[in-house]
Design a protein around this motif. Structure first.
Motif, PDB file in Angstrom:
ATOM      1  N   LEU A   1       0.809  -1.214   0.000  1.00 36.52           N
ATOM      2  CA  LEU A   1       0.000   0.000   0.000  1.00 36.52           C
ATOM      3  C   LEU A   1       0.843   1.265   0.000  1.00 36.52           C
ATOM      4  O   LEU A   1       0.500   2.245  -0.664  1.00 36.52           O
ATOM      5  N   TYR A   2       1.944   1.257   0.748  1.00 36.35           N
ATOM      6  CA  TYR A   2       2.689   2.498   0.966  1.00 36.35           C
ATOM      7  C   TYR A   2       4.105   2.471   0.406  1.00 36.35           C
ATOM      8  O   TYR A   2       4.804   3.486   0.479  1.00 36.35           O
ATOM      9  N   GLY A   3       4.542   1.335  -0.118  1.00 30.93           N
ATOM     10  CA  GLY A   3       5.887   1.254  -0.665  1.00 30.93           C
ATOM     11  C   GLY A   3       6.983   1.323   0.381  1.00 30.93           C
ATOM     12  O   GLY A   3       8.106   1.742   0.082  1.00 30.93           O
ATOM     13  N   GLU A   4       6.691   0.900   1.608  1.00 25.86           N
ATOM     14  CA  GLU A   4       7.685   0.981   2.680  1.00 25.86           C
ATOM     15  C   GLU A   4       8.695  -0.150   2.560  1.00 25.86           C
ATOM     16  O   GLU A   4       8.336  -1.290   2.228  1.00 25.86           O
ATOM     17  N   ASN A   5       9.953   0.166   2.871  1.00 29.01           N
ATOM     18  CA  ASN A   5      11.001  -0.847   2.825  1.00 29.01           C
ATOM     19  C   ASN A   5      11.185  -1.473   4.201  1.00 29.01           C
ATOM     20  O   ASN A   5      10.530  -1.090   5.175  1.00 29.01           O
ATOM     21  N   GLN A  28      -1.165   5.621   6.649  1.00 28.49           N
ATOM     22  CA  GLN A  28       0.247   5.237   6.568  1.00 28.49           C
ATOM     23  C   GLN A  28       1.010   5.737   7.784  1.00 28.49           C
ATOM     24  O   GLN A  28       1.930   5.072   8.273  1.00 28.49           O
ATOM     25  N   TYR A  29       0.616   6.901   8.277  1.00 27.37           N
ATOM     26  CA  TYR A  29       1.283   7.498   9.439  1.00 27.37           C
ATOM     27  C   TYR A  29       0.383   7.402  10.669  1.00 27.37           C
ATOM     28  O   TYR A  29       0.272   8.339  11.449  1.00 27.37           O
ATOM     29  N   PHE A  30      -0.296   6.266  10.784  1.00 25.77           N
ATOM     30  CA  PHE A  30      -0.937   5.809  12.034  1.00 25.77           C
ATOM     31  C   PHE A  30      -2.210   6.563  12.395  1.00 25.77           C
ATOM     32  O   PHE A  30      -2.741   6.377  13.483  1.00 25.77           O
ATOM     33  N   ASP A  31      -2.680   7.432  11.514  1.00 23.66           N
ATOM     34  CA  ASP A  31      -3.994   8.053  11.690  1.00 23.66           C
ATOM     35  C   ASP A  31      -4.119   8.775  13.031  1.00 23.66           C
ATOM     36  O   ASP A  31      -5.182   8.785  13.649  1.00 23.66           O
ATOM     37  N   GLY A  32      -3.033   9.367  13.488  1.00 23.01           N
ATOM     38  CA  GLY A  32      -3.040  10.084  14.760  1.00 23.01           C
ATOM     39  C   GLY A  32      -1.635  10.489  15.137  1.00 23.01           C
ATOM     40  O   GLY A  32      -0.662  10.146  14.457  1.00 23.01           O
ATOM     41  N   VAL A  33      -1.514  11.207  16.237  1.00 17.66           N
ATOM     42  CA  VAL A  33      -0.227  11.779  16.632  1.00 17.66           C
ATOM     43  C   VAL A  33       0.084  11.442  18.085  1.00 17.66           C
ATOM     44  O   VAL A  33      -0.762  11.634  18.967  1.00 17.66           O
TER      45      VAL A  33
END
Length: 298
Positions: free
Chosen positions: A30-34, A55-60
């Motif tokens: 989905l995100y092309g992460e290595n 991709q960045y966890f939908d929150g902080v």
């Protein structure tokens, strides 16, 4: 999932979901992460979170929660600190290896990390010669957090609602593209209606009718019903078996999904079904409500 998840519909269901695809493989697809980005997930959770971005966890979460951990475990109350740290670590590992990682899934680790952070601040304060440095660091993190909260409040744009210049319905309709369709369902469908949610993220918080959605990310039930049906009557019968009376769908995503997953014959069957059995009742901001019309007992 291979032990506990029911696979009704067989291969048709599997081909419409991420069944059999590992959590980390899914991130790569989905995100092309290595591999290094995936290995760094525990740290990235605290340093690179973004709201409304899966991709960045939908929150902080803020780095201060883990920045002082090296100093937290010295001094008194060692057993208590181990319990807090162990609980936070287990929660994090469960979230990483068992689900698609989201901030909301790891919120139980925040209170123990806050307590450990306080222990870290205390231990540093009792050992540091210049506490002003510690206070400056903490002030910097507080300013960072304050800036985030301000941006979040601006993005939420709720000032008119809080001031009473805007009603709750007006605020939600402005911020949620599917809300107008849900309002229509709540006001203009029978109390015993059942709604099939298609590509609306299973967001049924404001739906006041019974509803159905697929267990996975994609509409496997609908795809299986189309593929297994020989005519539109059989397709209608399959849908009726779930007591579904209406469809709430995001039209562009459903059209794209069916285009990529149906052959010419299946697409023709769906088009015949849509023309003869679906009646458009409402459309707004890309979302539509269709009523299913059953004829001749089907």
């Amino acid at each position: 999932p291979s032990w506990f998840t029911a696979k009704a519909g067989g291969a048709a269901i599997d081909s419409a979901s991420f069944a059999g695809v590992g959590i980390f493989d899914k991130r790569e697809l989905l995100y092309g992460e290595n591999i290094w980005q995936i290995v760094a997930l525990p740290l990235r959770l605290f340093f690179s979170g973004q709201d409304d971005n899966p991709q960045y966890f939908d929150g902080v979460l803020m780095p201060i929660l883990i920045a002082l951990l090296p100093w937290a475990f010295t001094g008194k109350w060692a057993e208590d600190k181990k319990l807090l740290g162990g609980f936070a670590l287990l929660t994090l590992l469960f979230a990483i290896f068992l689900v698609d990682l989201r901030v909301r899934y790891v919120l139980p680790l925040v209170p123990p990390l806050v307590l450990l952070m306080v222990y870290g601040v205390f231990n540093i304060y009792t050992r540091i010669k210049r506490p002003a440095i510690l206070f400056a660091i903490l002030f910097g993190f507080a300013a960072w957090q304050g800036a985030y909260l301000w941006k979040y409040a601006v993005a939420a744009d709720g000032w008119n609602f809080l001031a009473g210049a805007e009603t709750r319905d007006q605020y939600l309709a402005r911020n949620l593209p599917e809300y107008s369709a849900l309002q229509f369902i709540n006001r203009h469908t029978a109390a015993d209606a059942k709604i099939y949610l298609l590509f609306v993220g299973r967001r049924a918080y404001y739906c006041q009718r019974n509803y159905f959605h697929d267990g996975g990310d994609l509409p496997g039930f609908l795809l299986a019903a189309i593929r297994n049906a020989k005519n539109s009557a059989q397709l209608a019968q399959s849908i009726r078996s779930k007591q579904i009376t209406h469809l709430l769908l995001r039209e562009d995503l459903l059209n794209g999904f069916l285009t990529h997953n149906l052959d010419a014959e299946q697409a023709g069957l769906w088009n015949e079904f849509a023309a003869s059995r679906l009646q458009l009742k409402f459309r707004d901001r890309g979302h539509a409500v269709y009523q299913l019309n059953f004829v001749s007992g089907v």
